[in-house]
Design a protein around this motif. Structure first.
Motif, PDB file in Angstrom:
ATOM      1  N   GLN A 343       0.803  -4.266  10.513  1.00  0.00           N
ATOM      2  CA  GLN A 343      -0.506  -3.451   9.646  1.00  0.00           C
ATOM      3  C   GLN A 343      -0.587  -2.211  10.557  1.00  0.00           C
ATOM      4  O   GLN A 343      -0.758  -0.984   9.938  1.00  0.00           O
ATOM      5  N   GLN A 346       2.200   0.257  10.309  1.00  0.00           N
ATOM      6  CA  GLN A 346       2.321   1.061   8.827  1.00  0.00           C
ATOM      7  C   GLN A 346       1.166   1.954   8.557  1.00  0.00           C
ATOM      8  O   GLN A 346       1.501   3.031   8.007  1.00  0.00           O
ATOM      9  N   HIS A 368      -0.574  -2.567   1.577  1.00  0.00           N
ATOM     10  CA  HIS A 368      -1.004  -2.339   2.788  1.00  0.00           C
ATOM     11  C   HIS A 368      -2.272  -3.217   3.152  1.00  0.00           C
ATOM     12  O   HIS A 368      -2.320  -3.920   3.924  1.00  0.00           O
ATOM     13  N   TRP A 422       4.577  -3.346  -2.264  1.00  0.00           N
ATOM     14  CA  TRP A 422       5.466  -2.230  -1.642  1.00  0.00           C
ATOM     15  C   TRP A 422       6.504  -1.537  -2.438  1.00  0.00           C
ATOM     16  O   TRP A 422       6.550  -0.509  -2.735  1.00  0.00           O
TER      17      TRP A 422
END
Lengths: 490, 47, 223
Positions: A343, A346, A368, A422
């Motif tokens: 996380q 990203q 996310h 995603w």
């Protein structure tokens, strides 16, 4: 499997958790400390978790079939905020209060100085959350994300925060243990930061009892809001979850945390850098460019302190990785910190202008967020509750087998959920940008929406799997409490 | 270099110095034992 | 060790550390006119438009629609001129949004006739079969509540007098109830007979949508 055998930290050999359990069942601890409050908040958290997820499933269905928008109260625009607030403020805060009250008393070796205030805090909290959900259903919505509650409820939230803070600082001041362990620092910084964030962002001028306007206008309002929204996620879904992680991982493994000083450095770096980064949510908007650029720089920097915690978690298990198999709690913590690690890589990458131009406003970001909440946050809270609830009720977990089933269901559910989103995000971002050879747009907007319906259906299915896992979690804890031996009744 | 550019560089250098100082302080070997103590004590807070 | 054994000092230090970034990136920009520049071309919302904006907020339209066009080629192609900071000077709160489940609306004003919006809000699926937008036909069945319109305009500092607000409301009512209102048929199709001479929530919402991005055209023309 021992990748990190060598190390200069003293590591206590794994002692069977069964033995620990015997120790913990000594009546002194359950009598000395106030654990009814912990139990009250833990089960409040479970309640709001289930409600929030049902609403989540409902809106996930609406995304590919608008037929579920049956009444104004059930329309997507209103329900989405019930979902986010129900889980963020309802589930998240209740779980934080439950674990904080437990960790505080344990680490300071001091009972809560104001147990009646804590009890009142519990009732008041649930009243505010229930009223909050009702008011959002009714459309009383300030529209500032994660701060949608109208002004009378904002005041309620501030009051309940003060009630909590009094016990936090009361316990810390009266503590029996000189030095404060890592988890306590995180609880302190959360208490301070949430107070500042919530009050500053919710400054508004009332028109009626149910309606108010923000004191800030336009770009300033956006800047204040995303400073708040980014950091409220940071100080509710990162900081207190790290407090749980740093406490319950060593406790459930019998291993001391790898490095206390690494955690000190990470702690201050995280607290310093977090507050600069809100504007990465406002990339390429009319907000002044320098604020955006500063936010990008600090977002990248944040990888360092975040990974400080990840490294600390992994290295704690050095030489004891067999606990991944033998100790059911370790799976939750290690999977959780892994998702935190992913996380926190990203997130900063999404903040880069070029990537942001592509991903922002798509489902990628939804993926996310849910890796953080369904992975990191829920995994760590689950294990913390599994550790805590049997100990405060002087019993054993109802079923480790069910806990394992819960783990795999939420893992598979979350993975399917986030990966689906995603892919949907990449597809939509690409379709928005696609042009024909003559330079005109290749797809109209509706095409970019309807082409996502297969993903939305898969996301709904993943949500159902996850929800079943959570129901097993709730069932397991309810059964644990119900088999509680009568002599421990407080 | 523009004034703004210089200000950004100086600010970055200042932050690097401060974090270097914090790391140096906490990673000083003579403080190690004291700093690492709570992580062992927290393991037996159950009684 | 040091501060880790002093909780109050620790808390104060944590607050200071947290407030540094906050001050630089949030508090100071609040006092910099360049953060939210103003332009004489950008007018505040009329009382009816403001009521429409409040309905937009109540229904959480911002959860699916953004109101900021980014300076990207395909985005300008799709929606129109990218957003300028001056446009938002009266937006309290801002409604830029964070997810485009539906298209951006910052340039939707005057893009379609009112009739388009009456039909579309009443049943998005009647125009776009596979759209996932919720139907909002019930907004046309709610009479617009204007009892706080003056108080709202005052709170927001729009500088309207009581008669200004009254005039804005009666004028807009006259427009949409006029026999020659171009979107009369679509309006009548969604509005129940007893409300056809009144202002409904849907009327106000459409007034608001038609205002989005309208003034900025004048601002750009003057440049």
């Amino acid at each position: 499997m021992t990748p990190y055998v060598q190390g200069n930290e003293k590591s206590v050999p794994f002692d069977c958790s069964q033995e620990n359990l015997e120790d913990d069942m000594s009546e002194t601890s359950t009598e000395k400390y106030n654990f009814t409050i912990v139990r009250g908040f833990a089960f409040s958290a479970l309640f709001w978790l289930v409600i929030g997820l049902i609403v989540g499933l409902w809106i996930a269905f609406e995304m590919f079939d608008p037929a579920l928008n049956l009444t104004p109260w059930l329309s997507f625009g209103r329900l989405r905020v019930v979902h986010t607030n129900g889980l963020g403020l309802g589930f998240g805060l209740a779980a934080i209060f439950a674990t904080s009250y437990y960790i505080l008393q344990r680490l300071t070796r001091t009972p809560l100085p104001f147990p009646r205030l804590a009890q009142l805090h519990l009732y008041f909290f649930n009243t505010i959350i229930a009223l909050g959900a009702l008011s959002l259903f009714a459309g009383m919505n300030t529209t500032k994300e994660y701060a949608e509650l109208e002004w009378p409820l904002d005041i309620g939230v501030v009051v309940l925060w003060v009630m909590f803070a009094i016990n936090v600082f009361g316990t810390l001041i009266k503590r029996q243990e000189k030095q404060m362990y890592i988890s306590l620092w995180y609880i302190i910084s959360m208490t301070v930061a949430i107070a500042i964030l919530y009050i500053v962002n919710n400054l508004e001028i009332p028109v009626t009892l149910f309606k108010s306007y923000s004191v800030y206008a336009g770009a300033n309002d956006a800047n204040v809001e995303w400073w708040y929204a980014h950091n409220v996620v940071g100080f509710i879904f990162t900081v207190p979850i790290l407090a749980m992680f740093y406490y319950f991982l060593p406790k459930s493994t019998g291993l001391p945390i790898f490095s206390h000083r690494l955690s000190i450095v990470s702690f201050w770096a995280l607290n310093f850098a977090y507050l600069w980064t809100g504007a990465h949510h406002l990339m390429l908007t009319p907000l002044p460019e320098w604020i955006q650029t500063v936010a990008i720089a600090f977002s990248i920097f944040l990888i360092a302190p975040s990974w400080g915690s990840v490294v600390n978690g992994y290295y704690t298990l050095q030489g004891n990785w067999d606990q991944m198999r033998t100790n059911y709690l370790v799976k939750f913590f290690i999977a959780g910190i892994t998702f935190y690690g992913l996380q926190t890589i990203q997130g900063p990458l999404q903040g880069l202008r070029t990537l942001n131009a592509f991903f922002h406003y798509t489902d990628w970001v939804i993926g996310h967020v849910h890796m953080g909440t369904m992975g990191w946050v829920t995994m760590v809270i689950s294990a913390s509750f599994y550790y805590m609830i049997p100990r405060i009720t002087s019993t054993e977990l109802y079923s480790v087998k069910l806990a394992n089933t819960h783990f795999w269901l939420i893992l598979v559910g979350q993975f399917t959920w986030t990966i689906t989103m995603w892919i949907a995000g990449i597809q939509q971002g690409a379709m928005w940008k696609a042009t024909n050879p003559d330079g005109s747009l290749m797809y109209n907007f509706l095409d970019t929406v309807t082409s996502l319906y297969p993903y939305y259906k898969l996301r709904f299915a993943a949500g159902v799997i996850y929800f079943i896992g959570i129901m097993i979690f709730a069932w397991n804890l309810i059964m644990t409490v119900r088999q509680q031996p009568s002599q421990a009744e407080a | 270099m523009s004034f703004a550019g210089l200000a950004y560089v100086l600010f970055t250098v200042l932050l690097a110095i401060i974090s270097g100082g914090v790391i140096g302080y906490y990673y000083n070997p003579k403080r190690k034992q004291k700093i690492e103590e709570p992580k062992h004590r927290m393991l037996d807070d159950d009684n | 060790m040091g501060i880790t054994s002093k909780p109050v000092v620790f808390a104060v230090l944590a607050a200071v550390v947290i407030l540094i970034g906050t001050t630089v990136t949030v508090f100071i920009p609040l006092f910099m006119p360049s953060t939210q520049p103003v332009s004489a071309s950008i007018k505040p919302y009329t009382a009816v438009e403001q009521e429409g904006r409040d309905i937009y907020m109540r229904e959480g339209c911002n959860n699916c629609h953004t109101q900021t066009v980014r300076p990207l080629r395909t985005e300008v192609l799709r929606y129109g001129e990218y957003s300028k900071p001056e446009e938002f000077a009266y937006d309290r709160p801002f409604l830029w949004g964070s997810r485009r489940t539906g298209p951006d609306l910052n340039r939707v004003g005057e893009k379609y006739p009112d009739s388009w919006h009456y039909k579309h809000l009443d049943s998005p699926q009647s125009m776009f079969e596979k759209s996932n937008m919720p139907p909002y036909g019930w907004l046309a069945k709610n009479r617009l509540d204007t009892q706080y319109s003056l108080k709202k305009a005052t709170t927001l500092g729009y500088g309207y007098s009581e008669s200004d607000v009254h005039q804005q409301i009666t004028q807009y009512r006259a427009t949409v109830t006029d026999e020659n209102y171009p979107s009369k048929e679509s309006r009548n199709n969604v509005t129940p007979p007893e409300l056809r001479k009144e202002l409904t929530e849907m009327d106000a919402l459409i007034a608001y949508l038609q205002k989005l991005g309208r003034d900025v055209k004048n601002m750009e023309a003057k440049k």
